[in-house]
Design a protein around this motif. Structure first.
Motif, PDB file in Angstrom:
ATOM      1  N   LEU A   1     -36.316   0.757 -51.730  1.00  0.00           N
ATOM      2  CA  LEU A   1     -37.168  -0.102 -52.546  1.00  0.00           C
ATOM      3  C   LEU A   1     -36.353  -0.825 -53.614  1.00  0.00           C
ATOM      4  O   LEU A   1     -36.570  -2.007 -53.890  1.00  0.00           O
ATOM      5  CB  LEU A   1     -38.287   0.726 -53.183  1.00  0.00           C
ATOM      6  N   GLU A   2     -35.402  -0.117 -54.213  1.00  0.00           N
ATOM      7  CA  GLU A   2     -34.568  -0.726 -55.254  1.00  0.00           C
ATOM      8  C   GLU A   2     -33.728  -1.867 -54.694  1.00  0.00           C
ATOM      9  O   GLU A   2     -33.637  -2.958 -55.288  1.00  0.00           O
ATOM     10  CB  GLU A   2     -33.662   0.334 -55.874  1.00  0.00           C
ATOM     11  N   LEU A   3     -33.103  -1.633 -53.539  1.00  0.00           N
ATOM     12  CA  LEU A   3     -32.290  -2.676 -52.919  1.00  0.00           C
ATOM     13  C   LEU A   3     -33.162  -3.844 -52.485  1.00  0.00           C
ATOM     14  O   LEU A   3     -32.779  -5.009 -52.652  1.00  0.00           O
ATOM     15  CB  LEU A   3     -31.529  -2.108 -51.723  1.00  0.00           C
ATOM     16  N   ALA A   4     -34.343  -3.549 -51.954  1.00  0.00           N
ATOM     17  CA  ALA A   4     -35.249  -4.616 -51.529  1.00  0.00           C
ATOM     18  C   ALA A   4     -35.649  -5.500 -52.695  1.00  0.00           C
ATOM     19  O   ALA A   4     -35.752  -6.731 -52.557  1.00  0.00           O
ATOM     20  CB  ALA A   4     -36.490  -4.015 -50.878  1.00  0.00           C
ATOM     21  N   ALA A   5     -35.889  -4.889 -53.841  1.00  0.00           N
ATOM     22  CA  ALA A   5     -36.269  -5.669 -55.018  1.00  0.00           C
ATOM     23  C   ALA A   5     -35.133  -6.615 -55.418  1.00  0.00           C
ATOM     24  O   ALA A   5     -35.364  -7.784 -55.751  1.00  0.00           O
ATOM     25  CB  ALA A   5     -36.615  -4.739 -56.174  1.00  0.00           C
ATOM     26  N   ASN A   6     -33.901  -6.111 -55.368  1.00  0.00           N
ATOM     27  CA  ASN A   6     -32.744  -6.940 -55.706  1.00  0.00           C
ATOM     28  C   ASN A   6     -32.571  -8.082 -54.711  1.00  0.00           C
ATOM     29  O   ASN A   6     -32.399  -9.253 -55.101  1.00  0.00           O
ATOM     30  CB  ASN A   6     -31.485  -6.079 -55.740  1.00  0.00           C
ATOM     31  N   LEU A   7     -32.624  -7.757 -53.432  1.00  0.00           N
ATOM     32  CA  LEU A   7     -32.456  -8.788 -52.409  1.00  0.00           C
ATOM     33  C   LEU A   7     -33.624  -9.772 -52.423  1.00  0.00           C
ATOM     34  O   LEU A   7     -33.433 -10.977 -52.200  1.00  0.00           O
ATOM     35  CB  LEU A   7     -32.332  -8.138 -51.026  1.00  0.00           C
ATOM     36  N   GLY A   8     -34.812  -9.244 -52.694  1.00  0.00           N
ATOM     37  CA  GLY A   8     -35.981 -10.115 -52.757  1.00  0.00           C
ATOM     38  C   GLY A   8     -35.869 -11.156 -53.854  1.00  0.00           C
ATOM     39  O   GLY A   8     -36.219 -12.329 -53.666  1.00  0.00           O
ATOM     40  N   ARG A   9     -35.378 -10.733 -54.998  1.00  0.00           N
ATOM     41  CA  ARG A   9     -35.177 -11.695 -56.098  1.00  0.00           C
ATOM     42  C   ARG A   9     -34.120 -12.734 -55.717  1.00  0.00           C
ATOM     43  O   ARG A   9     -34.246 -13.912 -56.046  1.00  0.00           O
ATOM     44  CB  ARG A   9     -34.754 -10.947 -57.375  1.00  0.00           C
ATOM     45  N   ARG A  10     -33.105 -12.292 -55.017  1.00  0.00           N
ATOM     46  CA  ARG A  10     -32.010 -13.184 -54.625  1.00  0.00           C
ATOM     47  C   ARG A  10     -32.494 -14.256 -53.635  1.00  0.00           C
ATOM     48  O   ARG A  10     -31.994 -15.385 -53.629  1.00  0.00           O
ATOM     49  CB  ARG A  10     -30.897 -12.342 -53.988  1.00  0.00           C
ATOM     50  N   ALA A  11     -33.459 -13.881 -52.806  1.00  0.00           N
ATOM     51  CA  ALA A  11     -33.951 -14.791 -51.766  1.00  0.00           C
ATOM     52  C   ALA A  11     -35.168 -15.599 -52.194  1.00  0.00           C
ATOM     53  O   ALA A  11     -35.609 -16.483 -51.456  1.00  0.00           O
ATOM     54  CB  ALA A  11     -34.292 -13.990 -50.514  1.00  0.00           C
TER      55      ALA A  11
ATOM     56  N   LEU B   1     -40.461  -6.147 -52.589  1.00  0.00           N
ATOM     57  CA  LEU B   1     -39.865  -7.310 -51.930  1.00  0.00           C
ATOM     58  C   LEU B   1     -40.588  -8.618 -52.221  1.00  0.00           C
ATOM     59  O   LEU B   1     -39.978  -9.673 -52.238  1.00  0.00           O
ATOM     60  CB  LEU B   1     -39.823  -7.075 -50.415  1.00  0.00           C
ATOM     61  N   ASP B   2     -41.900  -8.544 -52.439  1.00  0.00           N
ATOM     62  CA  ASP B   2     -42.731  -9.744 -52.592  1.00  0.00           C
ATOM     63  C   ASP B   2     -42.572 -10.658 -51.376  1.00  0.00           C
ATOM     64  O   ASP B   2     -42.155 -11.821 -51.487  1.00  0.00           O
ATOM     65  CB  ASP B   2     -42.380 -10.496 -53.872  1.00  0.00           C
ATOM     66  N   PRO B   3     -42.917 -10.151 -50.180  1.00  0.00           N
ATOM     67  CA  PRO B   3     -42.683 -10.925 -48.956  1.00  0.00           C
ATOM     68  C   PRO B   3     -43.722 -12.011 -48.733  1.00  0.00           C
ATOM     69  O   PRO B   3     -44.817 -11.987 -49.295  1.00  0.00           O
ATOM     70  CB  PRO B   3     -42.800  -9.854 -47.871  1.00  0.00           C
ATOM     71  N   GLY B   4     -43.353 -12.947 -47.862  1.00  0.00           N
ATOM     72  CA  GLY B   4     -44.310 -13.963 -47.450  1.00  0.00           C
ATOM     73  C   GLY B   4     -44.956 -13.628 -46.126  1.00  0.00           C
ATOM     74  O   GLY B   4     -45.928 -14.274 -45.725  1.00  0.00           O
ATOM     75  N   LEU B   5     -44.413 -12.606 -45.427  1.00  0.00           N
ATOM     76  CA  LEU B   5     -44.886 -12.253 -44.095  1.00  0.00           C
ATOM     77  C   LEU B   5     -44.625 -10.775 -43.841  1.00  0.00           C
ATOM     78  O   LEU B   5     -43.570 -10.262 -44.224  1.00  0.00           O
ATOM     79  CB  LEU B   5     -44.159 -13.110 -43.051  1.00  0.00           C
ATOM     80  N   LEU B   6     -45.570 -10.108 -43.198  1.00  0.00           N
ATOM     81  CA  LEU B   6     -45.406  -8.711 -42.796  1.00  0.00           C
ATOM     82  C   LEU B   6     -45.145  -8.660 -41.297  1.00  0.00           C
ATOM     83  O   LEU B   6     -45.908  -9.236 -40.519  1.00  0.00           O
ATOM     84  CB  LEU B   6     -46.669  -7.901 -43.118  1.00  0.00           C
ATOM     85  N   GLN B   7     -44.085  -7.978 -40.894  1.00  0.00           N
ATOM     86  CA  GLN B   7     -43.792  -7.788 -39.475  1.00  0.00           C
ATOM     87  C   GLN B   7     -44.047  -6.336 -39.108  1.00  0.00           C
ATOM     88  O   GLN B   7     -43.425  -5.425 -39.662  1.00  0.00           O
ATOM     89  CB  GLN B   7     -42.342  -8.158 -39.154  1.00  0.00           C
ATOM     90  N   LEU B   8     -44.949  -6.124 -38.176  1.00  0.00           N
ATOM     91  CA  LEU B   8     -45.304  -4.779 -37.716  1.00  0.00           C
ATOM     92  C   LEU B   8     -44.623  -4.541 -36.383  1.00  0.00           C
ATOM     93  O   LEU B   8     -44.959  -5.169 -35.381  1.00  0.00           O
ATOM     94  CB  LEU B   8     -46.825  -4.648 -37.596  1.00  0.00           C
TER      95      LEU B   8
END
Length: 224
Positions: free
Chosen positions: A41-51, A76-83
């Motif tokens: 979750l921590e890494l996702a938050a960092n990468l999410g901000r970067r993107a 992450l604050d994504p724009g799309l969920l992939q299941l």
């Protein structure tokens, strides 16, 4: 013909920066601890901000519960969920309604019988993703670098846009597009120099191959 390019399994700043610099339309981040591309979750938050605002961020999960989905979405604050698991059409619809985000459902393909799932998900998902169906003993549902018989996709009709995945790389993606007319392509291991480690040069070559193939195909390619 504009083809969506998704670079999946991004787990480092360098890999993400390469995908962004090369013009990836979608960036996939995997929340599945059996995958070598799993992000915390921590890494996702960092990468999410970067993107942020530079590409469509895709949250990839496998049979995840609501608690994990909620935490990953917050990070992450994504724009799309992939299941990418064995989620049912009812589960897909419930996730879409609960979290208010568009959903892409992955369908594993090995033989013609697997195509029976397509109409079931076509009515509830916003995107479909056709990937190679892994062996039962594989332990994870994607990212294996194996392909499937693309000719099977000639039998499908969809109302929703779809992406092709499974064994794609810069050397074969043009042929895949020419045969299937896929509206989008998804690559992970095909642009890596080690599991989970993306290679910027491979990403650039892959996206260049897609753009070149799309230009040659023009608007006549089949889109489902």
């Amino acid at each position: 013909m504009s083809v969506i390019v998704k670079i999946c399994g991004l787990a480092t700043e360098a890999g993400l920066d390469g995908a962004l610099a090369c013009g990836a339309d979608m960036a996939g981040f995997v929340f599945f601890d059996k995958s070598p591309r799993h992000v915390s979750l921590e890494l996702a938050a960092n990468l999410g901000r970067r993107a942020a605002r530079r590409t469509c961020k895709v949250l990839v999960t496998v049979d995840a519960g609501d608690a994990l989905l909620a935490a990953a979405i917050k990070a992450l604050d994504p724009g799309l969920l992939q299941l990418h698991g064995s989620e049912t059409p009812e589960r897909v619809a419930a996730i879409r309604a609960r979290f208010g985000l568009p959903v892409m459902k992955a369908i594993g393909i090995f033989e013609e019988a697997d195509l029976a799932l397509v109409p079931m998900f076509d009515g509830v998902a916003d995107f479909l993703l056709f990937d190679a169906k892994p062996p039962r003993a594989a332990g994870r549902p994607g990212g294996s670098g194996t392909g499937f018989d693309w000719s099977l996709l000639g039998m499908i009709e969809t109302k929703k846009p779809w992406l092709l995945a499974g064994g794609l790389d810069a050397s074969n993606v043009a042929a895949a597009l020419a045969q299937t007319g896929a509206p989008g392509v998804d690559v992970s291991s095909g642009v890596e120099n080690a599991p989970g480690v993306k290679d910027r040069n491979e990403i650039a070559a892959f996206i260049a191959a897609v753009r070149g193939a799309a230009e040659k195909l023009g608007p006549s390619a089949r889109v489902g």
